[in-house]
Design a protein around this motif. Structure first.
Motif, mmCIF file in Angstrom:
data_model
loop_
_atom_site.group_PDB
_atom_site.id
_atom_site.type_symbol
_atom_site.label_atom_id
_atom_site.label_comp_id
_atom_site.label_asym_id
_atom_site.label_seq_id
_atom_site.Cartn_x
_atom_site.Cartn_y
_atom_site.Cartn_z
ATOM 1 N N LYS A 22 47.616 -15.369 25.545
ATOM 2 C CA LYS A 22 48.925 -14.973 25.017
ATOM 3 C C LYS A 22 48.792 -14.768 23.520
ATOM 4 O O LYS A 22 48.272 -15.631 22.815
ATOM 5 N N MET A 24 50.973 -13.468 20.057
ATOM 6 C CA MET A 24 52.291 -13.195 19.482
ATOM 7 C C MET A 24 52.109 -12.616 18.096
ATOM 8 O O MET A 24 51.281 -13.095 17.311
ATOM 9 N N SER A 56 60.769 -9.988 21.680
ATOM 10 C CA SER A 56 61.720 -11.088 21.484
ATOM 11 C C SER A 56 63.153 -10.569 21.489
ATOM 12 O O SER A 56 63.397 -9.381 21.269
ATOM 13 N N TYR A 61 59.531 -9.731 17.173
ATOM 14 C CA TYR A 61 58.188 -10.094 17.615
ATOM 15 C C TYR A 61 57.869 -9.517 18.995
ATOM 16 O O TYR A 61 58.760 -9.251 19.790
ATOM 17 N N SER A 63 55.257 -10.325 22.322
ATOM 18 C CA SER A 63 54.358 -11.261 22.967
ATOM 19 C C SER A 63 53.549 -10.491 24.006
ATOM 20 O O SER A 63 54.115 -9.778 24.836
#
Length: 93
Positions: A22, A24, A56, A61, A63
């Motif tokens: 993951k 970000m 987000s 943001y 991800s």
């Protein structure tokens, strides 16, 4: 004094493995392409279709969950080091 056998821990991951990473970072146009390029530096066969992307709620943001087929712990560590060092990346798990 008795000889003590060194403890060798079993690996937590069986390699080769499809491993989700993951990542970000700021929601910028080139974020996904940059991450793909970084991963392909270490794992040339990485397919960008193996990415799930979410923005987000604020839109600030992005991800990415990148499922990478890694051959060894060293290769996985190399991917993490390369991604984590990039200025667009806030964190990688």
């Amino acid at each position: 004094m008795a000889d003590i056998e060194p403890h060798t821990a079993s690996p937590l991951i069986d390699f080769p493995s499809d491993f989700p990473i993951k990542v970000m970072g700021k929601n910028e146009n080139q974020f996904s392409e940059t991450i793909v390029s970084l991963i392909q530096t270490v794992v040339p066969t990485f397919n960008p279709k193996n990415i799930e992307s979410r923005v987000s709620s604020s839109g600030k943001y992005t991800s990415l969950t990148c499922t990478v087929n890694v051959e060894s712990q060293a290769q996985l560590d190399d991917v993490y080091r390369l991604i984590s060092a990039h200025p667009l990346v806030k964190f990688a798990l």
